[in-house]
Write a protein that holds these residues in place. Structure first.
Motif, PDB file in Angstrom:
ATOM      1  N   VAL A 146       0.872  -1.171   0.000  1.00  0.00           N
ATOM      2  CA  VAL A 146       0.000   0.000   0.000  1.00  0.00           C
ATOM      3  C   VAL A 146       0.908   1.219   0.000  1.00  0.00           C
ATOM      4  O   VAL A 146       1.828   1.320   0.814  1.00  0.00           O
ATOM      5  N   ASP A 154      -7.854  10.141  -6.365  1.00  0.00           N
ATOM      6  CA  ASP A 154      -7.391   8.765  -6.492  1.00  0.00           C
ATOM      7  C   ASP A 154      -6.613   8.598  -7.800  1.00  0.00           C
ATOM      8  O   ASP A 154      -7.156   8.827  -8.880  1.00  0.00           O
ATOM      9  N   ALA A 160      -2.885  -0.184  -4.621  1.00  0.00           N
ATOM     10  CA  ALA A 160      -3.549   0.351  -3.434  1.00  0.00           C
ATOM     11  C   ALA A 160      -2.778   1.541  -2.879  1.00  0.00           C
ATOM     12  O   ALA A 160      -1.546   1.528  -2.835  1.00  0.00           O
ATOM     13  N   CYS A 161      -3.496   2.568  -2.443  1.00  0.00           N
ATOM     14  CA  CYS A 161      -2.810   3.733  -1.874  1.00  0.00           C
ATOM     15  C   CYS A 161      -3.724   4.509  -0.939  1.00  0.00           C
ATOM     16  O   CYS A 161      -4.953   4.393  -0.993  1.00  0.00           O
ATOM     17  N   TYR A 163      -4.094   8.474  -0.423  1.00  0.00           N
ATOM     18  CA  TYR A 163      -3.610   9.683  -1.087  1.00  0.00           C
ATOM     19  C   TYR A 163      -3.992  10.926  -0.271  1.00  0.00           C
ATOM     20  O   TYR A 163      -5.063  11.006   0.325  1.00  0.00           O
ATOM     21  N   ARG A 308      -5.560  -1.111   5.360  1.00  0.00           N
ATOM     22  CA  ARG A 308      -5.803  -1.476   3.962  1.00  0.00           C
ATOM     23  C   ARG A 308      -4.921  -2.649   3.554  1.00  0.00           C
ATOM     24  O   ARG A 308      -5.370  -3.588   2.892  1.00  0.00           O
ATOM     25  N   ASN A 323      -9.495   3.487  -3.245  1.00  0.00           N
ATOM     26  CA  ASN A 323      -8.474   4.033  -2.362  1.00  0.00           C
ATOM     27  C   ASN A 323      -9.058   5.125  -1.468  1.00  0.00           C
ATOM     28  O   ASN A 323     -10.119   5.684  -1.757  1.00  0.00           O
TER      29      ASN A 323
END
Length: 343
Positions: A146, A154, A160-161, A163, A308, A323
């Motif tokens: 992540v 996004d 996956a992040c 932000y 996450r 995300n």
């Protein structure tokens, strides 16, 4: 006092060791009442599973990594505290690994780290998280990760992040200074390898443009996310024939350096010089005057990233979920005020 073991939990809950293990690992096939009895025994005995032992007993890993390269100790400590809090809640171990984001062997270093430490996945902090080539190499090796990135929305780039909208927060800080009456507003960069630096600069530039103030390159100084660069950058700006009436440092460490430079020059903050930072580090509240800044909630970002990552690991998700975005909020404190007349 003797540390409780899995055998103690099994005896207290009157179940087998295998049943306790299934509950700890959140596996199916355990009756709800039995699961609740085991969890109650775990709580009563304050039992904490050993992540390394759990990993050795099974093919699954119960440890994750946090990888970072950031000169700001407040950011690093807050990030690791957020990730660590989730690991403690879920019985996972945490390996914290500082990196050199510029190293040509970085990808191989991370691949070897994950393999040797048997990590189930990693939280990748900036600036490595914003290196798309690196992310693609890690994904090709099957490493779950992540990323924490600076972006207004996004990125939707397949990974996956969490932000962070640094641009909007930097705009709000600059707008606050403009609305106080400042026209000459200095800007001190963080490291240009960090996407957050660019986003914060863009927020500053956007606010100036929207209020019809010309961007003066003489008021913009490059540097890194550090106190020393804040001090040096401020000295440069304050030596200008027409110095700024306000300075926006890209983080609170930089702003602290500005505050020190202002004091060394005999300036009264905020009346001779307004100062703003970013991130809402502990120092921003403890300095005098306290710093106007943007509350970034770095611990919360770390928690979100860890949750996450663990959700993806446990669910073995094959599709990328939506995300999560974070919007830092303007916090106005005593370091900003209207400029003196005719200044």
């Amino acid at each position: 006092m003797r540390k409780s073991t899995i055998k103690d939990v099994a005896a207290r809950a009157q179940v087998s060791l295998k049943t306790v293990s299934r509950v700890i690992n959140d596996e199916t096939g355990v009756h709800a009442r039995t699961r609740e009895r085991v969890r109650k025994a775990i709580a009563e005995l304050a039992y904490q599973p050993d992540p390394s032992a759990r990993s050795l007993r099974s093919a699954q890993s119960y440890a994750i990594g946090l990888l970072y390269d950031n000169p700001n100790p407040y950011y690093v400590i807050a990030m690791q505290n957020g990730v660590l809090s989730v690991c403690r809640e879920t019985g996972y171990g945490l390996q914290i690994h500082p990196c050199d984001a510029t190293s040509p062997t970085l990808a191989n270093e991370i691949v070897q780290l994950v393999a040797n430490a048997r990590l189930a996945g990693i939280v990748l902090a900036p600036p490595m998280s914003e290196n798309q080539a690196l992310v693609e190499i890690l994904a090709a090796h099957g490493i779950r990760l992540v990323r924490i990135v600076s972006a207004a929305k996004d990125p939707q780039d397949g990974s996956a992040c969490i932000y962070v909208d640094d641009r909007d927060a930097a705009y709000a800080i600059t707008e606050h200074l403009i609305q106080l009456g400042h026209q000459r507003i200095g800007f001190l960069w963080g490291g240009k390898s960090h996407g957050s630096s660019w986003e914060r600069y863009n927020g500053y530039a956007d606010a100036l443009a929207d209020y019809g103030i010309a961007l003066d390159d003489a008021l913009v100084v490059e540097g890194d996310y550090s106190f020393d660069d804040g001090f040096r950058g401020a000295r440069k700006l304050l030596a200008l024939p027409q110095r700024p009436t306000a300075i926006f440092g890209s983080n609170d460490e930089i702003a602290a350096g500005v505050l020190a430079a202002a004091r060394a020059g005999g300036l009264n903050v905020p009346y001779d010089l307004s100062i703003a930072g970013f991130e809402d580090s502990p120092f921003s509240k403890q300095s005098w005057p306290a710093l106007t800044t943007a509350k970034q909630a770095t611990e919360d970002i770390g928690r979100l990233a860890a949750r996450r990552l663990l959700a993806d690991i446990r669910e073995q998700a094959l599709t990328v979920q939506a995300n999560t975005g974070i919007n830092p909020e303007l916090v106005v404190r005593g370091s900003t005020a209207p400029p003196r007349p005719n200044s």
